[in-house]
Design a protein around this motif. Structure first.
Motif, PDB file in Angstrom:
ATOM      1  N   PHE A  21      52.781  28.372  38.947  1.00  0.00           N
ATOM      2  CA  PHE A  21      52.504  29.427  39.927  1.00  0.00           C
ATOM      3  C   PHE A  21      53.433  30.629  39.795  1.00  0.00           C
ATOM      4  CE2 PHE A  21      50.776  25.772  42.506  1.00  0.00           C
ATOM      5  CZ  PHE A  21      49.496  25.997  42.035  1.00  0.00           C
ATOM      6  N   PHE A  23      54.338  31.849  36.987  1.00  0.00           N
ATOM      7  CA  PHE A  23      54.085  32.509  35.700  1.00  0.00           C
ATOM      8  C   PHE A  23      53.627  33.952  35.972  1.00  0.00           C
ATOM      9  CE2 PHE A  23      50.778  33.665  32.576  1.00  0.00           C
ATOM     10  CZ  PHE A  23      51.560  33.674  31.429  1.00  0.00           C
ATOM     11  N   PRO A  25      51.532  36.793  34.833  1.00  0.00           N
ATOM     12  CA  PRO A  25      50.478  36.992  33.829  1.00  0.00           C
ATOM     13  C   PRO A  25      50.594  38.347  33.126  1.00  0.00           C
ATOM     14  CG  PRO A  25      49.568  37.203  36.051  1.00  0.00           C
ATOM     15  CD  PRO A  25      50.998  36.800  36.208  1.00  0.00           C
ATOM     16  N   PHE A  28      46.712  41.479  34.239  1.00  0.00           N
ATOM     17  CA  PHE A  28      46.655  41.373  35.695  1.00  0.00           C
ATOM     18  C   PHE A  28      45.563  42.330  36.185  1.00  0.00           C
ATOM     19  CE2 PHE A  28      48.797  42.346  39.895  1.00  0.00           C
ATOM     20  CZ  PHE A  28      48.559  41.095  40.443  1.00  0.00           C
ATOM     21  N   ARG A  31      43.770  44.693  40.304  1.00  0.00           N
ATOM     22  CA  ARG A  31      44.795  45.111  41.254  1.00  0.00           C
ATOM     23  C   ARG A  31      45.418  46.453  40.852  1.00  0.00           C
ATOM     24  NH1 ARG A  31      42.468  42.952  44.527  1.00  0.00           N
ATOM     25  NH2 ARG A  31      42.977  41.015  45.564  1.00  0.00           N
ATOM     26  N   PRO A  60      46.531  34.506  51.319  1.00  0.00           N
ATOM     27  CA  PRO A  60      47.276  33.859  50.226  1.00  0.00           C
ATOM     28  C   PRO A  60      46.513  33.905  48.902  1.00  0.00           C
ATOM     29  CG  PRO A  60      47.280  32.464  52.181  1.00  0.00           C
ATOM     30  CD  PRO A  60      46.368  33.615  52.477  1.00  0.00           C
ATOM     31  N   GLY A  61      47.257  34.098  47.826  1.00  0.00           N
ATOM     32  CA  GLY A  61      46.654  34.060  46.497  1.00  0.00           C
ATOM     33  C   GLY A  61      45.907  35.322  46.121  1.00  0.00           C
ATOM     34  N   THR A  62      46.220  36.440  46.764  1.00  0.00           N
ATOM     35  CA  THR A  62      45.502  37.677  46.430  1.00  0.00           C
ATOM     36  C   THR A  62      46.344  38.602  45.537  1.00  0.00           C
ATOM     37  OG1 THR A  62      46.152  38.528  48.602  1.00  0.00           O
ATOM     38  CG2 THR A  62      43.903  37.707  48.383  1.00  0.00           C
ATOM     39  N   GLY A  63      47.449  38.100  45.007  1.00  0.00           N
ATOM     40  CA  GLY A  63      48.211  38.863  44.019  1.00  0.00           C
ATOM     41  C   GLY A  63      49.301  39.768  44.576  1.00  0.00           C
ATOM     42  N   LYS A  64      49.698  39.551  45.823  1.00  0.00           N
ATOM     43  CA  LYS A  64      50.730  40.428  46.412  1.00  0.00           C
ATOM     44  C   LYS A  64      52.078  40.224  45.722  1.00  0.00           C
ATOM     45  CE  LYS A  64      50.064  38.600  50.479  1.00  0.00           C
ATOM     46  NZ  LYS A  64      49.024  37.612  50.085  1.00  0.00           N
ATOM     47  N   THR A  65      52.521  38.956  45.684  1.00  0.00           N
ATOM     48  CA  THR A  65      53.819  38.662  45.079  1.00  0.00           C
ATOM     49  C   THR A  65      53.832  39.072  43.604  1.00  0.00           C
ATOM     50  OG1 THR A  65      54.090  36.824  46.575  1.00  0.00           O
ATOM     51  CG2 THR A  65      55.480  36.795  44.626  1.00  0.00           C
ATOM     52  N   SER A 178      51.111  37.432  54.529  1.00  0.00           N
ATOM     53  CA  SER A 178      49.845  36.734  54.202  1.00  0.00           C
ATOM     54  C   SER A 178      49.076  36.351  55.452  1.00  0.00           C
ATOM     55  CB  SER A 178      50.120  35.439  53.450  1.00  0.00           C
ATOM     56  OG  SER A 178      50.908  35.681  52.347  1.00  0.00           O
ATOM     57  N   TYR A 206      39.696  38.054  46.200  1.00  0.00           N
ATOM     58  CA  TYR A 206      38.914  38.226  44.973  1.00  0.00           C
ATOM     59  C   TYR A 206      37.517  37.658  45.206  1.00  0.00           C
ATOM     60  CZ  TYR A 206      43.428  38.948  42.678  1.00  0.00           C
ATOM     61  OH  TYR A 206      44.648  39.419  42.317  1.00  0.00           O
ATOM     62  N   ARG A 218      43.269  32.801  31.877  1.00  0.00           N
ATOM     63  CA  ARG A 218      44.252  31.697  31.848  1.00  0.00           C
ATOM     64  C   ARG A 218      43.829  30.646  30.819  1.00  0.00           C
ATOM     65  NH1 ARG A 218      48.346  31.862  36.207  1.00  0.00           N
ATOM     66  NH2 ARG A 218      48.175  34.094  36.464  1.00  0.00           N
ATOM     67  N   LEU A 246      43.216  31.503  44.808  1.00  0.00           N
ATOM     68  CA  LEU A 246      43.219  31.447  43.353  1.00  0.00           C
ATOM     69  C   LEU A 246      44.111  30.322  42.813  1.00  0.00           C
ATOM     70  CD1 LEU A 246      42.276  32.872  40.812  1.00  0.00           C
ATOM     71  CD2 LEU A 246      44.080  34.545  41.138  1.00  0.00           C
ATOM     72  N   ILE A 250      43.847  27.652  39.467  1.00  0.00           N
ATOM     73  CA  ILE A 250      44.846  27.528  38.397  1.00  0.00           C
ATOM     74  C   ILE A 250      45.334  26.069  38.318  1.00  0.00           C
ATOM     75  CG2 ILE A 250      47.148  28.293  37.643  1.00  0.00           C
ATOM     76  CD1 ILE A 250      46.476  31.025  38.951  1.00  0.00           C
TER      77      ILE A 250
HETATM   78  N1  ATP Z   1      44.722  39.624  39.318  1.00  0.00           N
HETATM   79  C1  ATP Z   1      45.293  38.509  38.890  1.00  0.00           C
HETATM   80  N2  ATP Z   1      45.283  38.192  37.580  1.00  0.00           N
HETATM   81  C2  ATP Z   1      45.872  37.059  37.136  1.00  0.00           C
HETATM   82  N3  ATP Z   1      46.488  36.167  37.926  1.00  0.00           N
HETATM   83  C3  ATP Z   1      46.550  36.432  39.244  1.00  0.00           C
HETATM   84  C4  ATP Z   1      45.959  37.605  39.795  1.00  0.00           C
HETATM   85  N4  ATP Z   1      46.185  37.608  41.130  1.00  0.00           N
HETATM   86  C5  ATP Z   1      46.869  36.492  41.405  1.00  0.00           C
HETATM   87  N5  ATP Z   1      47.097  35.772  40.284  1.00  0.00           N
HETATM   88  C6  ATP Z   1      47.776  34.469  40.205  1.00  0.00           C
HETATM   89  O1  ATP Z   1      47.481  33.746  41.400  1.00  0.00           O
HETATM   90  C7  ATP Z   1      48.625  33.079  41.910  1.00  0.00           C
HETATM   91  C8  ATP Z   1      48.918  33.582  43.310  1.00  0.00           C
HETATM   92  O2  ATP Z   1      49.254  34.970  43.253  1.00  0.00           O
HETATM   93  P1  ATP Z   1      50.377  35.625  44.172  1.00  0.00           P
HETATM   94  O3  ATP Z   1      51.512  34.670  44.364  1.00  0.00           O
HETATM   95  O4  ATP Z   1      50.696  36.956  43.629  1.00  0.00           O
HETATM   96  O5  ATP Z   1      49.577  35.753  45.529  1.00  0.00           O
HETATM   97  P2  ATP Z   1      50.087  36.202  46.961  1.00  0.00           P
HETATM   98  O6  ATP Z   1      49.046  37.116  47.487  1.00  0.00           O
HETATM   99  O7  ATP Z   1      51.477  36.700  46.906  1.00  0.00           O
HETATM  100  O8  ATP Z   1      50.037  34.822  47.725  1.00  0.00           O
HETATM  101  P3  ATP Z   1      50.905  34.328  49.003  1.00  0.00           P
HETATM  102  O9  ATP Z   1      50.549  35.232  50.100  1.00  0.00           O
HETATM  103  O10 ATP Z   1      50.416  32.931  49.241  1.00  0.00           O
HETATM  104  O11 ATP Z   1      52.337  34.364  48.607  1.00  0.00           O
HETATM  105  C9  ATP Z   1      49.760  33.365  40.936  1.00  0.00           C
HETATM  106  O12 ATP Z   1      49.898  32.270  40.082  1.00  0.00           O
HETATM  107  C10 ATP Z   1      49.284  34.603  40.160  1.00  0.00           C
HETATM  108  O13 ATP Z   1      49.743  34.566  38.830  1.00  0.00           O
END
Ligand code: ATP
Length: 377
Positions: A21, A23, A25, A28, A31, A60-65, A178, A206, A218, A246, A250
């Motif tokens: 998690f 990793f 990428p 990307f 976004r 959660p999992g929308t790529g913010k972090t 989140s 997404y 991936r 997402l 993964i």
């Molecule tokens: N557009 C993208 N392309 C490739 N991988 C992505 C993309 N968006 C998210 N991921 C992958 O999905 C996982 C979750 O992403 P991320 O941690 O950025 O989400 P988040 O919105 O910060 O979630 P949270 O709110 O739960 O912290 C990570 O492993 C990330 O690599």
């Protein structure tokens, strides 16, 4: 050994790390807008000013972090004018813990285990910014964890008003949230709001096609060719959509690959995915429950307990049960929470046509797993 079986020293994985998690990428997609907006926010800091403050919002999992981490790694690669510090507020959730992390990043070593006052750490951080003439950019990731005990106001106040005690200290903040029901600006004091003035960057979920493309990337990086067929990718995408996170997809890829490897097969089959899903689906559950406040957890627990005997429950009946319990919850607040559970995909909120429209609550997970996850928080 048969041709379609793996030899003991062979693997289906080209690079296992891409399924971790954390990793970062290389590719990307989807976004670009958010990445550009984030880059715009820090522009002033490149010209010696203070960065604009930001709130990144999205489920959660929308790529913010990942967006913030990518921005931070670019900053580290290209400029010494900005010092980016990423804080995981699930772990560091007090003012002292957060400034200790900043101090650690700046000085390269931890604060002494005992006997260091907050003032000493704060002094050291601000003096460093002034003497080195650098700008501090702090990301408060999962900042909703700072909302309890009013820590959010203490942290933001200290960061954003540092220049009043230390003229020349420049600090900008990116908060990541989140929990879509949280309105950070309603939580902060007027004293904080007047200096915070953040720009909102929204990260929408997404859609199915986007999830499929991200998972396809991936697969390309992580597996050898032919391990995951198009059909299996479609199945994994569908299962990911059920939870909407997402990370589930993964994790599914990794577990399904391991299942196939265990049976010494050269490709992933439907049963590998289905078995993997029985574990991966709870990832979303655990992560979302952890982000709930204690009152919300108590309500979700009550819903889960009642769901053991009744699958579709009328919202009004659940509220009656709430009133009989020790929870003090008016209907409006109760219904807000229920809508939040629905948006987090913990429950389904739907209608039954009949005499009037009855709102029904159906839990999306095995009630016992929900209770177990809540009790272990
Ligand atoms: N557009 C993208 N392309 C490739 N991988 C992505 C993309 N968006 C998210 N991921 C992958 O999905 C996982 C979750 O992403 P991320 O941690 O950025 O989400 P988040 O919105 O910060 O979630 P949270 O709110 O739960 O912290 C990570 O492993 C990330 O690599």
């Amino acid at each position: 050994m048969k041709k379609n079986l793996l030899m003991w020293d062979e693997s289906l994985f080209q690079d296992m790390e891409v399924f971790e998690f954390d990793f970062l990428p290389g590719q990307f997609d989807f976004r670009e807008t958010q990445e550009q907006e984030l880059a715009f926010q820090i522009q002033p800091a490149l010209r010696g000013g203070r960065p604009l403050n930001t709130i990144c919002r999205g489920l959660p999992g929308t790529g913010k972090t990942t967006s913030v981490r990518k921005l931070f790694s670019e900053i580290e690669e290209h400029t010494k004018k900005i010092v980016p510090v990423h804080i995981n507020c699930q772990i560091d959730n007090t003012k002292f813990a957060i400034f200790s992390q900043i101090f650690r990043r700046i000085s390269g070593h931890k604060t002494p285990a005992s006997g260091t006052s907050f003032k000493q750490v704060f002094d050291a951080v601000c003096n460093y910014l002034i003497t080195e003439n650098v700008v501090l950019l702090v990301c408060l990731d999962d900042a909703n964890y700072l909302m309890y005990e009013n820590e959010i106001n203490k942290v933001l106040y200290t960061l954003l008003r540092a220049h009043e005690s230390y003229p020349g200290a420049k600090i900008g903040v990116i908060t990541v949230i989140s929990d879509m029901s949280v309105d950070l600006m309603k939580t902060v004091d007027a004293r904080v709001a007047s200096v915070f003035q953040p720009t909102d960057i929204y990260f929408p979920p997404y859609d199915e096609d986007e999830i499929k493309e991200i998972l396809r990337q991936r697969i390309k990086q992580g597996f050898y060719p032919g391990v995951i067929s198009e059909g299996m990718l479609t199945l994994i995408t569908e299962q990911t959509m059920k939870g909407g996170d997402l990370r589930v997809g993964i994790d599914l890829l990794k577990r399904a690959g391991l299942n196939a490897e265990k049976d010494a097969r050269r490709s992933v089959e439907r049963d590998d995915v289905c078995r993997a899903y029985e574990v991966s689906k709870y990832l979303h559950l655990t992560a979302t429950i952890r982000a709930l406040q204690s009152e919300e957890r108590a309500l979700l627990r009550l819903i889960a307990v009642r769901s053991r005997d009744e699958k579709d429950m009328a919202a009004g009946k659940v509220h009656e049960a709430v009133k009989e319990s020790s929870m003090k919850l008016g209907y409006t607040r109760f219904y807000e929470m229920v809508k939040k559970f629905d948006s987090m995909r913990l429950i389904n909120l739907h209608y039954r046509e009949g005499r009037g429209r009855t709102r029904l609550i159906t839990i999306r997970y095995d009630p016992d797993r929900v209770i177990e996850a809540i009790d272990s928080c």
